[in-house]
Design a protein around this motif. Structure first.
Motif, PDB file in Angstrom:
ATOM      1  N   GLN A   1       8.523  13.243  -3.517  1.00 35.94           N
ATOM      2  CA  GLN A   1       7.072  13.191  -3.346  1.00 35.94           C
ATOM      3  C   GLN A   1       6.318  14.364  -3.984  1.00 35.94           C
ATOM      4  OE1 GLN A   1       6.110  12.249   0.745  1.00 35.94           O
ATOM      5  NE2 GLN A   1       7.670  10.667   0.826  1.00 35.94           N
TER       6      GLN A   1
ATOM      7  N   LYS B   1       3.882  -0.592   4.334  1.00 35.76           N
ATOM      8  CA  LYS B   1       2.532  -0.983   4.743  1.00 35.76           C
ATOM      9  C   LYS B   1       1.985  -1.934   3.693  1.00 35.76           C
ATOM     10  CE  LYS B   1       1.342   3.181   7.270  1.00 35.76           C
ATOM     11  NZ  LYS B   1       0.740   4.508   7.135  1.00 35.76           N
TER      12      LYS B   1
ATOM     13  N   GLU C   1       2.478  -3.728   9.060  1.00 34.61           N
ATOM     14  CA  GLU C   1       3.544  -2.757   8.842  1.00 34.61           C
ATOM     15  C   GLU C   1       4.865  -3.346   9.330  1.00 34.61           C
ATOM     16  OE1 GLU C   1       2.754   1.250  10.098  1.00 34.61           O
ATOM     17  OE2 GLU C   1       0.582   0.937   9.989  1.00 34.61           O
TER      18      GLU C   1
ATOM     19  N   THR D   1      -4.006  -4.379   7.670  1.00 36.55           N
ATOM     20  CA  THR D   1      -2.742  -3.834   7.195  1.00 36.55           C
ATOM     21  C   THR D   1      -1.634  -4.268   8.145  1.00 36.55           C
ATOM     22  OG1 THR D   1      -3.874  -1.951   6.228  1.00 36.55           O
ATOM     23  CG2 THR D   1      -1.529  -1.695   6.634  1.00 36.55           C
TER      24      THR D   1
ATOM     25  N   GLN E   1       5.173   5.034  -8.583  1.00 39.08           N
ATOM     26  CA  GLN E   1       4.957   6.281  -7.842  1.00 39.08           C
ATOM     27  C   GLN E   1       5.104   6.067  -6.342  1.00 39.08           C
ATOM     28  OE1 GLN E   1       1.360   8.247  -9.100  1.00 39.08           O
ATOM     29  NE2 GLN E   1       2.281   8.900 -11.027  1.00 39.08           N
ATOM     30  N   LYS E   2       4.610   4.909  -5.856  1.00 35.99           N
ATOM     31  CA  LYS E   2       4.754   4.627  -4.425  1.00 35.99           C
ATOM     32  C   LYS E   2       6.228   4.530  -4.032  1.00 35.99           C
ATOM     33  CE  LYS E   2       0.482   2.103  -3.950  1.00 35.99           C
ATOM     34  NZ  LYS E   2      -0.097   0.777  -4.176  1.00 35.99           N
TER      35      LYS E   2
ATOM     36  N   ARG F   1      -1.248  -4.402   2.597  1.00 31.55           N
ATOM     37  CA  ARG F   1      -2.663  -4.727   2.842  1.00 31.55           C
ATOM     38  C   ARG F   1      -2.886  -6.207   2.562  1.00 31.55           C
ATOM     39  NH1 ARG F   1      -6.478  -3.997  -0.944  1.00 31.55           N
ATOM     40  NH2 ARG F   1      -5.001  -2.646  -2.024  1.00 31.55           N
TER      41      ARG F   1
ATOM     42  N   SER G   1       1.454   2.867 -10.810  1.00 32.36           N
ATOM     43  CA  SER G   1       1.115   3.287  -9.449  1.00 32.36           C
ATOM     44  C   SER G   1       2.167   2.772  -8.461  1.00 32.36           C
ATOM     45  CB  SER G   1      -0.286   2.822  -9.071  1.00 32.36           C
ATOM     46  OG  SER G   1      -0.353   1.426  -9.006  1.00 32.36           O
TER      47      SER G   1
ATOM     48  N   ASP H   1       0.817  -1.209   0.000  1.00 31.99           N
ATOM     49  CA  ASP H   1       0.000   0.000   0.000  1.00 31.99           C
ATOM     50  C   ASP H   1       0.853   1.262   0.000  1.00 31.99           C
ATOM     51  OD1 ASP H   1      -2.608  -0.407  -0.294  1.00 31.99           O
ATOM     52  OD2 ASP H   1      -3.153  -0.269   1.827  1.00 31.99           O
ATOM     53  N   ASP H   2       1.925   1.217   0.776  1.00 32.49           N
ATOM     54  CA  ASP H   2       2.675   2.450   0.966  1.00 32.49           C
ATOM     55  C   ASP H   2       4.117   2.118   1.378  1.00 32.49           C
ATOM     56  OD1 ASP H   2       2.899   5.251   1.105  1.00 32.49           O
ATOM     57  OD2 ASP H   2       2.786   5.165   3.290  1.00 32.49           O
ATOM     58  N   VAL H   3       5.044   2.870   0.827  1.00 35.07           N
ATOM     59  CA  VAL H   3       6.448   2.730   1.218  1.00 35.07           C
ATOM     60  C   VAL H   3       6.997   4.123   1.499  1.00 35.07           C
ATOM     61  CG1 VAL H   3       8.760   2.015   0.492  1.00 35.07           C
ATOM     62  CG2 VAL H   3       6.788   0.662  -0.193  1.00 35.07           C
ATOM     63  N   THR H   4       7.547   4.305   2.697  1.00 34.69           N
ATOM     64  CA  THR H   4       8.204   5.576   3.002  1.00 34.69           C
ATOM     65  C   THR H   4       9.627   5.269   3.460  1.00 34.69           C
ATOM     66  OG1 THR H   4       7.305   5.474   5.232  1.00 34.69           O
ATOM     67  CG2 THR H   4       6.101   6.831   3.656  1.00 34.69           C
TER      68      THR H   4
END
Lengths: 653, 146
Positions: B79, A229, A324, A322, A509-510, A231, A506, A217-220
């Motif tokens: 970002q 994160k 993490e 989710t 972009q993540k 899902r 997508s 879902d998300d990578v930071t």
């Protein structure tokens, strides 16, 4: 400041278009320039030695290299500075190759531009300040995205080196496209026989945590410290309790009524299913879009799967959740989609039942396929006339795919062989544009299949149609004989190419990685860094990066794993000191920078009334500096003063 | 050489982001594409690093045009730096107008690491646009200071 300037000829790459001697003469006149030289190859050992000697001989404290792009060799020259005991950030490069000599023909114009670019670099070099690199610890774990052969190979390699791996697969089972294949070219290894043991290794490996039926879902974060994160989609089946007996599927009211994705729509499944018998993990999944109970809230008097499941594993109230976790490095191995042949309406893919694509034909041969490996059509007949059409969706600008998919020539050749194996008297014709038998043993295999009686005809297929008697015909032009051909066919196989997965953009972009115009993920350098991305710590494997066959995929997956292990084994990474700094004397505490920062690196010091920047969180974009109304923030290595001096010098003629 | 405007060759300063546009310009080089030599590039880490001050300094120091190029919206390595640039563009163009400089002389473009041809077209097109506008009305000598 004592600046040394080195202008590289790069053989003739630069010297052919840029008058290097004139550049040296002009630059020698600049203030701060103590020595200016030219050399054939600055990046070579003697070239670097030259810099080191000069640093000591002339007491240089800032260096300019006018050569290729800093993206190419900045680090190379930083090492040279380090070995001469000079701070590696007292370096600036002028890009007079990629952005000058290679893009201009006129020597006068190119030389003038080169002089301006070097002047700009010297102006910056005179303003450089030594910077200190900091180390940051690496989380000793990796994320592998995608559980096809590429992801499986990378995950196993990293795990075997002793590091924890999270393997995320969006489908209910790992295995990817390779699990759908019957044989692999050119050796005719059984795909399942070589793939399924690796799948089992993944499921049993103590260091691999398999997150199937899940999506990122998300990578930071950044190299060494990515926060992920994932899902986990609900299977509506308790993975712990399901023993995969399969009673639920055979009892399901929709048993054999839903097109199987794994069989490319040729076979059928129930609403509760495993994609194929060797699935890993071998756990049933309820299709939430088809299950009667989940879509209508009612399935007869009671759902039959619940009735027959002795393990009480069915959980209709299951919800996605989710998870993490942190990792130090990421391998992207998300694979490909098969080209959608309906985009070529003249080929009648979705109109005629005996026109199928290559992946569907693969399922005819597979022992776990809809026909049990027999070559029989849905109406029970055995095809005697089989025609292959090459380059469907590849090398085709009309559909936006100018590239070659690399595998279609060979898989058609393999399937032509398998056709002759099943039906020796079958008349098999392959229409090709050019046969690209590029790999080890491929040309030999292609020859062997020709000797088996498969006919190769060079020609583009213009249309496929059904005649008045219901017979399917393939119409083409034989471009060697220069005559039209019309062939009757019992079965037409479209050798559909490889296209980027629909989700690639997508995901890119993540992860803040790029893709090339063809939509595949972009490597950091096409020759020398084929598995790296421009984002440190993120690597590519398999068809996500571009079309490739299984051997190349496995090789790249191993390379990606080796790069990941390199980071994990070091245990720490050096953070480049490209961070923003606040001048507390100028800062008014307006906190505008705090709103601009995407990384939450700014925090307000109430006591002092000024902003402070966390060096670990700051990624060095400089957005805050550009927005600071007091001019209190600047960016290391791209300081306001450095850039303003560059502007002055680049316009000075 | 184009002599439509008395042989005027505009000087254009290009601020290219390290991750997308600078890489796209490098790719134009390794692909040996050819373009006009009028844009001189200063590398920055992000298009969002381009302080409006840099743009005005460039005009003050004799630039006939300024090109800022960054990653496509959604693709920013940091970002959202390019969105900040986009917002600043409106202010900068307005200010340039007030200073008597045609806002056309400042241009923001998105160029990905793979779009070498796009970079080439932008450089050539911008060179032509500025050539038609003629020399910047704001040429002066200034010292190199902060």
């Amino acid at each position: 400041m004592r600046v040394g300037v080195y202008v590289c000829h790069c053989g003739i790459n630069i010297a052919k278009t840029v008058d290097v001697e004139r550049v040296v003469k002009e630059i020698s006149k600049m203030p701060n320039v103590v020595i200016c030289r030219d050399y054939h190859y600055m990046c070579s050992d003697p070239g670097q030695e030259l810099i080191k000697k000069d640093i000591n001989r002339y007491g240089l404290n800032s260096i300019v290299i006018a050569a290729c792009s800093p993206r190419m060799h900045f680090k190379t020259f930083q090492e040279a500075l380090k070995s001469a005991k000079l701070n590696p950030y007292m370096l600036e490069m002028a890009n007079i190759r990629e952005q000058c000599s290679w893009v201009h023909d006129d020597v006068e114009e190119a030389t003038k531009k080169a002089i301006a670019l070097v002047k700009s670099a010297v102006a910056k070099a005179a303003q450089l300040e030594p910077l200190v690199e900091n180390d940051s610890p690496v989380v000793p774990a990796a994320l592998v995205i995608g559980g096809g052969i590429a992801g499986i190979q990378s995950a196993l390699d990293i795990a075997n080196a002793g590091f924890k791996v999270y393997l995320v697969e969006r489908e209910p089972s790992i295995g990817g496209h390779m699990a759908q294949f019957d044989k692999t070219f050119p050796t005719l290894d059984c795909a399942a026989c070589i793939l399924t043991p690796k799948m089992v290794d993944v499921s049993r490996h103590r260091k691999i945590e398999l997150l199937a039926y899940s999506e990122v879902d998300d990578v930071t974060g950044f190299i060494g410290n990515f926060h992920v994160k994932v899902r986990r989609k609900p299977r509506y089946v308790d993975e712990e309790r399901c023993v995969a007996c399969g009673d639920c599927a055979t009892e399901c009211r929709l048993f054999n009524r839903i097109d199987s994705e794994f069989d490319e729509g040729l076979g059928k499944r129930a609403a509760i299913y495993v994609p194929f018998p060797q699935a890993v993990p071998l756990k049933y999944t309820i299709d939430p879009e088809r299950c009667l109970f989940l879509t209508r809230g009612k399935c007869g008097d009671s759902p039959k799967c619940v009735d027959v499941c002795d393990a009480n594993a069915i959980e209709f109230d299951q919800e996605g959740r989710t998870v993490e976790f942190d990792v130090g490095t990421i391998v992207v191995a998300t694979g490909y989609d098969s080209f959608d042949a309906t985009k070529k309406p003249e080929l009648m893919y979705d109109k005629l039942p005996n026109v199928i694509n290559g992946l569907q034909y693969e399922r005819f041969f597979a022992p776990n396929g809809p026909t049990g490996g027999e070559l029989v059509m849905p109406d029970g007949t055995v095809p005697k006339k089989v025609v292959f059409v090459s380059c469907v969706g590849s090398r085709d600008k009309k559909v936006g795919n100018p590239y070659c998919s690399r595998i279609c020539c060979m898989y058609s050749t393999k399937q032509a062989h398998l056709t002759k194996e099943r039906v020796p008297d079958a008349d098999v014709t392959v229409f090709y544009c050019d046969v690209r038998a590029f790999g080890k043993g491929y040309e030999e295999f292609y020859e062997r299949v020709q000797e088996e009686g498969v006919k190769y005809r060079r020609g583009l297929v213009s249309e496929i149609y059904r005649d008045d008697d219901g017979k399917v015909h393939v119409r083409a032009e034989d471009t060697l004989l220069g005559e039209p051909i019309d062939l009757e066919a019992d079965l037409v196989v479209l050798a559909t190419g490889i296209v980027p997965k629909a989700t690639t953009r997508s995901l890119a972009q993540k992860l803040h990685i790029s893709h090339s115009p063809d939509g595949f993920l972009l490597e950091a350098h096409p020759k020398l860094r084929p598995v790296d991305t421009v984002t440190d710590g993120i690597f590519l494997a398999g068809c996500a990066q571009g079309p490739k066959d299984i051997p190349d995929t496995v090789a790249q997956a191993g390379a990606a794993a080796a790069h990941a292990i390199d980071i994990l084994a070091k245990g720490k990474i050096t953070i480049e000191p490209y961070n923003a700094v606040v001048n507390p004397d100028l800062c008014g505490g307006c906190r505008i920078c705090e709103m601009l920062c995407p990384f939450d690196a700014h925090h307000y010091n109430e006591a002092k009334g000024v902003m402070e920047i966390n060096d670990t969180l700051c990624k060095g974009c400089g957005v805050c500096g550009a927005g600071c109304p007091a001019g209190a923030i600047t960016l290391n290595l791209f300081r306001n003063k450095q850039i303003i001096c560059q502007i002055g010098a680049i316009l000075d003629e | 050489m184009n002599d439509d405007n008395g042989g005027f060759e505009p000087k254009i300063v290009g601020f290219l982001c390290n991750w997308c546009s600078y890489a796209g310009a490098d790719l134009a080089g390794s692909s040996r594409l050819k373009y006009r030599p009028n844009v001189r590039v200063i590398r920055v880490m992000c298009s969002g690093r381009v302080d409006p001050l840099f743009v005005f300094k460039a005009f003050e120091k004799g630039a006939d045009g300024v090109l800022i190029a960054g990653c496509h919206p959604g693709d920013c390595h940091y970002q959202c730096g390019n969105y900040k640039t986009m917002r600043r563009m409106h202010v900068m163009k307005k200010m340039l107008g007030q200073m008597g400089i045609d806002p056309e002389r400042l241009r923001l473009e998105w160029v990905s690491a793979a779009e070498s041809t796009r970079f080439v077209n932008i450089v050539n097109d911008m060179t032509e646009t500025i050539r038609e506008l003629g020399s910047s009305p704001m040429k002066s000598e200034a010292d190199c200071d902060e």
